[in-house]
Motif scaffolding. Structure first.
Motif, PDB file in Angstrom:
ATOM      1  N   LEU A   1       0.832  -1.201   0.000  1.00 54.48           N
ATOM      2  CA  LEU A   1       0.000   0.000   0.000  1.00 54.48           C
ATOM      3  C   LEU A   1       0.869   1.255   0.000  1.00 54.48           C
ATOM      4  O   LEU A   1       0.598   2.209  -0.738  1.00 54.48           O
ATOM      5  N   LEU A   2       1.908   1.260   0.834  1.00 53.34           N
ATOM      6  CA  LEU A   2       2.801   2.417   0.879  1.00 53.34           C
ATOM      7  C   LEU A   2       3.489   2.620  -0.466  1.00 53.34           C
ATOM      8  O   LEU A   2       3.631   3.754  -0.940  1.00 53.34           O
ATOM      9  N   ASN A   3       3.900   1.528  -1.087  1.00 59.76           N
ATOM     10  CA  ASN A   3       4.558   1.626  -2.393  1.00 59.76           C
ATOM     11  C   ASN A   3       3.593   2.132  -3.455  1.00 59.76           C
ATOM     12  O   ASN A   3       3.942   2.980  -4.283  1.00 59.76           O
ATOM     13  N   ALA A   4       2.364   1.626  -3.438  1.00 59.18           N
ATOM     14  CA  ALA A   4       1.365   2.062  -4.415  1.00 59.18           C
ATOM     15  C   ALA A   4       0.977   3.523  -4.186  1.00 59.18           C
ATOM     16  O   ALA A   4       0.736   4.263  -5.142  1.00 59.18           O
ATOM     17  N   THR A   5       0.926   3.930  -2.923  1.00 56.62           N
ATOM     18  CA  THR A   5       0.606   5.328  -2.618  1.00 56.62           C
ATOM     19  C   THR A   5       1.687   6.250  -3.152  1.00 56.62           C
ATOM     20  O   THR A   5       1.393   7.346  -3.657  1.00 56.62           O
ATOM     21  N   ARG A   6       2.941   5.832  -3.059  1.00 57.31           N
ATOM     22  CA  ARG A   6       4.029   6.628  -3.634  1.00 57.31           C
ATOM     23  C   ARG A   6       3.813   6.821  -5.135  1.00 57.31           C
ATOM     24  O   ARG A   6       4.012   7.919  -5.671  1.00 57.31           O
ATOM     25  N   LEU A   7       3.403   5.763  -5.809  1.00 49.43           N
ATOM     26  CA  LEU A   7       3.178   5.851  -7.249  1.00 49.43           C
ATOM     27  C   LEU A   7       1.970   6.735  -7.574  1.00 49.43           C
ATOM     28  O   LEU A   7       1.928   7.357  -8.638  1.00 49.43           O
ATOM     29  N   ALA A   8       1.013   6.786  -6.664  1.00 47.87           N
ATOM     30  CA  ALA A   8      -0.214   7.548  -6.916  1.00 47.87           C
ATOM     31  C   ALA A   8      -0.095   9.017  -6.523  1.00 47.87           C
ATOM     32  O   ALA A   8      -1.002   9.803  -6.823  1.00 47.87           O
ATOM     33  N   LEU A   9       0.988   9.408  -5.861  1.00 46.27           N
ATOM     34  CA  LEU A   9       1.111  10.786  -5.405  1.00 46.27           C
ATOM     35  C   LEU A   9       1.093  11.781  -6.562  1.00 46.27           C
ATOM     36  O   LEU A   9       0.495  12.860  -6.456  1.00 46.27           O
ATOM     37  N   GLY A  10       1.761  11.430  -7.665  1.00 40.76           N
ATOM     38  CA  GLY A  10       1.774  12.330  -8.817  1.00 40.76           C
ATOM     39  C   GLY A  10       0.369  12.588  -9.337  1.00 40.76           C
ATOM     40  O   GLY A  10       0.007  13.735  -9.655  1.00 40.76           O
ATOM     41  N   THR A  11      -0.428  11.532  -9.406  1.00 38.54           N
ATOM     42  CA  THR A  11      -1.815  11.678  -9.847  1.00 38.54           C
ATOM     43  C   THR A  11      -2.620  12.515  -8.858  1.00 38.54           C
ATOM     44  O   THR A  11      -3.436  13.358  -9.255  1.00 38.54           O
ATOM     45  N   ALA A  12      -2.388  12.292  -7.567  1.00 34.67           N
ATOM     46  CA  ALA A  12      -3.101  13.068  -6.549  1.00 34.67           C
ATOM     47  C   ALA A  12      -2.774  14.551  -6.660  1.00 34.67           C
ATOM     48  O   ALA A  12      -3.666  15.408  -6.542  1.00 34.67           O
ATOM     49  N   TRP A  13      -1.505  14.882  -6.893  1.00 34.94           N
ATOM     50  CA  TRP A  13      -1.133  16.286  -7.082  1.00 34.94           C
ATOM     51  C   TRP A  13      -1.824  16.876  -8.305  1.00 34.94           C
ATOM     52  O   TRP A  13      -2.261  18.037  -8.294  1.00 34.94           O
ATOM     53  N   LEU A  14      -1.923  16.093  -9.365  1.00 34.73           N
ATOM     54  CA  LEU A  14      -2.577  16.574 -10.586  1.00 34.73           C
ATOM     55  C   LEU A  14      -4.023  16.962 -10.315  1.00 34.73           C
ATOM     56  O   LEU A  14      -4.475  18.049 -10.703  1.00 34.73           O
ATOM     57  N   PHE A  15      -4.765  16.088  -9.628  1.00 36.85           N
ATOM     58  CA  PHE A  15      -6.163  16.382  -9.322  1.00 36.85           C
ATOM     59  C   PHE A  15      -6.283  17.574  -8.377  1.00 36.85           C
ATOM     60  O   PHE A  15      -7.196  18.400  -8.506  1.00 36.85           O
ATOM     61  N   LEU A  16      -5.369  17.670  -7.422  1.00 39.96           N
ATOM     62  CA  LEU A  16      -5.405  18.779  -6.483  1.00 39.96           C
ATOM     63  C   LEU A  16      -5.199  20.114  -7.199  1.00 39.96           C
ATOM     64  O   LEU A  16      -5.972  21.065  -6.997  1.00 39.96           O
ATOM     65  N   ILE A  17      -4.178  20.192  -8.031  1.00 43.85           N
ATOM     66  CA  ILE A  17      -3.888  21.443  -8.742  1.00 43.85           C
ATOM     67  C   ILE A  17      -5.055  21.822  -9.649  1.00 43.85           C
ATOM     68  O   ILE A  17      -5.443  22.992  -9.736  1.00 43.85           O
ATOM     69  N   ALA A  18      -5.634  20.826 -10.323  1.00 44.23           N
ATOM     70  CA  ALA A  18      -6.758  21.108 -11.214  1.00 44.23           C
ATOM     71  C   ALA A  18      -7.957  21.642 -10.443  1.00 44.23           C
ATOM     72  O   ALA A  18      -8.605  22.615 -10.860  1.00 44.23           O
ATOM     73  N   ALA A  19      -8.271  21.032  -9.315  1.00 49.96           N
ATOM     74  CA  ALA A  19      -9.417  21.477  -8.522  1.00 49.96           C
ATOM     75  C   ALA A  19      -9.181  22.873  -7.958  1.00 49.96           C
ATOM     76  O   ALA A  19     -10.085  23.716  -7.946  1.00 49.96           O
ATOM     77  N   GLU A  20      -7.969  23.137  -7.489  1.00 52.60           N
ATOM     78  CA  GLU A  20      -7.665  24.458  -6.942  1.00 52.60           C
ATOM     79  C   GLU A  20      -7.701  25.531  -8.024  1.00 52.60           C
ATOM     80  O   GLU A  20      -8.068  26.671  -7.762  1.00 52.60           O
ATOM     81  N   ALA A  21      -7.305  25.159  -9.229  1.00 52.87           N
ATOM     82  CA  ALA A  21      -7.300  26.136 -10.316  1.00 52.87           C
ATOM     83  C   ALA A  21      -8.712  26.562 -10.698  1.00 52.87           C
ATOM     84  O   ALA A  21      -8.935  27.701 -11.121  1.00 52.87           O
ATOM     85  N   ILE A  22      -9.674  25.645 -10.542  1.00 54.20           N
ATOM     86  CA  ILE A  22     -11.041  25.943 -10.964  1.00 54.20           C
ATOM     87  C   ILE A  22     -11.822  26.686  -9.893  1.00 54.20           C
ATOM     88  O   ILE A  22     -12.536  27.650 -10.185  1.00 54.20           O
ATOM     89  N   ALA A  23     -11.699  26.233  -8.643  1.00 54.11           N
ATOM     90  CA  ALA A  23     -12.504  26.846  -7.580  1.00 54.11           C
ATOM     91  C   ALA A  23     -11.746  26.796  -6.269  1.00 54.11           C
ATOM     92  O   ALA A  23     -11.748  25.770  -5.584  1.00 54.11           O
ATOM     93  N   SER A  24     -11.074  27.873  -5.936  1.00 55.27           N
ATOM     94  CA  SER A  24     -10.368  27.956  -4.673  1.00 55.27           C
ATOM     95  C   SER A  24      -9.989  29.410  -4.410  1.00 55.27           C
ATOM     96  O   SER A  24      -9.930  30.234  -5.329  1.00 55.27           O
ATOM     97  N   GLN A  25      -9.719  29.705  -3.158  1.00 55.80           N
ATOM     98  CA  GLN A  25      -9.279  31.040  -2.773  1.00 55.80           C
ATOM     99  C   GLN A  25      -7.842  31.035  -2.256  1.00 55.80           C
ATOM    100  O   GLN A  25      -7.264  32.088  -2.004  1.00 55.80           O
ATOM    101  N   GLU A  26      -7.273  29.851  -2.096  1.00 57.95           N
ATOM    102  CA  GLU A  26      -5.880  29.715  -1.697  1.00 57.95           C
ATOM    103  C   GLU A  26      -5.413  28.317  -2.069  1.00 57.95           C
ATOM    104  O   GLU A  26      -6.215  27.409  -2.276  1.00 57.95           O
ATOM    105  N   GLY A  27      -4.104  28.166  -2.186  1.00 56.33           N
ATOM    106  CA  GLY A  27      -3.536  26.892  -2.586  1.00 56.33           C
ATOM    107  C   GLY A  27      -2.494  27.091  -3.671  1.00 56.33           C
ATOM    108  O   GLY A  27      -2.476  28.125  -4.358  1.00 56.33           O
ATOM    109  N   LEU A  28      -1.629  26.132  -3.816  1.00 57.08           N
ATOM    110  CA  LEU A  28      -0.540  26.248  -4.789  1.00 57.08           C
ATOM    111  C   LEU A  28      -1.073  26.304  -6.216  1.00 57.08           C
ATOM    112  O   LEU A  28      -0.613  27.101  -7.037  1.00 57.08           O
ATOM    113  N   GLY A  29      -2.053  25.445  -6.522  1.00 58.05           N
ATOM    114  CA  GLY A  29      -2.639  25.465  -7.857  1.00 58.05           C
ATOM    115  C   GLY A  29      -3.399  26.738  -8.126  1.00 58.05           C
ATOM    116  O   GLY A  29      -3.343  27.304  -9.224  1.00 58.05           O
ATOM    117  N   TYR A  30      -4.113  27.230  -7.123  1.00 59.26           N
ATOM    118  CA  TYR A  30      -4.843  28.497  -7.264  1.00 59.26           C
ATOM    119  C   TYR A  30      -3.895  29.636  -7.587  1.00 59.26           C
ATOM    120  O   TYR A  30      -4.161  30.463  -8.463  1.00 59.26           O
TER     121      TYR A  30
END
Length: 275
Positions: A195-224
């Motif tokens: 699980l820890l190994n798979a989570t490491r592999l999934a972190l890049g995807t998680a960052w992608l979704f986070l940045i996309a969501a922040e770019a669309i609707a957020s008031q603070e955040g790195l992607g925003y």
């Protein structure tokens, strides 16, 4: 004659070889930046490293006049909070469903097709639905990360469980283990480091979704922040923020790797110098 496939660099050599691509990219950037700034000192596309360093320093030390917060740290805390909550939820669901799917054929027959279908849905396509269902607050962003990452973790852990030797399951049942005991004492200890190994592999995807969501609707955040300043072509902000996100992702990856090696040394036996 030694073949290339058998040549192994020393520890110092590995560091040197690992740094070479970064040095090459830095040299290319400096050459292009100097050429553009020589033609136009006000060019904003490839700012000088000194300009980016000064901007980054200001963002990391000066308070925002309107909010009273230091922009870089406020954005970092907001993004990391969303990311860590979303990944934690994904890991919990992924481990639970992955173990059950991998260990119980009756459950796998019911849930595995659903997991496969969900994993094929582009998470970004349902982002408007999440905003409608949860609003534009934190829940929608966390849900996007969880929906995007969880199916991958489930399928990875389920596949790993199915690849475990049948002898282990048979021996456990021979010794009187119940289905619950097989899941918790045979599958769980072996799937947790995976699980820890798979989570490491999934972190890049998680960052992608986070940045996309922040770019669309957020008031603070790195992607925003990145998408806020793009309209002004503020590459002296965008490039340092991209580098900062990369550093944070690297540190999270190494933290998970360290936890895995510390808690499950047997899982990493024979890996050598890989991390």
């Amino acid at each position: 004659m030694k073949r290339l496939i058998n040549l192994t660099p020393s520890k110092g050599g590995r560091w040197l070889l690992g740094l070479l691509p970064f040095l090459l990219l830095a040299m290319i950037y400096l050459a292009l930046s100097n050429a553009r700034l020589a033609e136009n000192p006000n060019d904003r596309l490839l700012p000088a490293p000194a300009t980016m360093a000064q901007t980054f320093y200001n963002l990391a030390t000066e308070e925002n006049v309107r909010t009273g917060q230091i922009i870089l740290w406020a954005d970092t805390v907001a993004s990391l909070e969303r990311l860590l909550i979303g990944v934690a939820i994904s890991a919990l669901i992924g481990l639970s469903v992955g173990i059950v799917n991998g260990g119980l054929p009756l459950v796998r027959a019911k849930l595995s097709p659903l997991v496969t279908v969900v994993s094929l849905i582009p998470p970004m396509a349902i982002l408007p639905i999440l905003f409608i269902a949860f609003g534009t607050g934190e829940m929608a962003k966390i849900a996007l990360i969880a929906i995007g990452v969880t199916p991958f973790l489930i399928r990875d852990l389920q596949g790993h469980a199915l690849r475990l030797p049948d002898e282990q399951l048979i021996k456990a049942q021979t010794l009187g283990a119940s289905s619950w005991q097989v899941l918790t004492r045979v599958l769980l200890p072996q799937l947790t480091p995976r699980l820890l190994n798979a989570t490491r592999l999934a972190l890049g995807t998680a960052w992608l979704f986070l940045i996309a969501a922040e770019a669309i609707a957020s008031q603070e955040g790195l992607g925003y922040r990145i998408f806020l300043v793009r309209r002004y072509l503020s590459m002296d902000v965008i490039l340092p923020y991209v580098a900062w996100i990369t550093l944070l992702a690297f540190l999270l990856d190494q933290l998970l790797a360290w936890i895995s090696r510390l808690a499950f040394p047997w899982y990493h036996a024979g890996e050598g110098d890989t991390s």
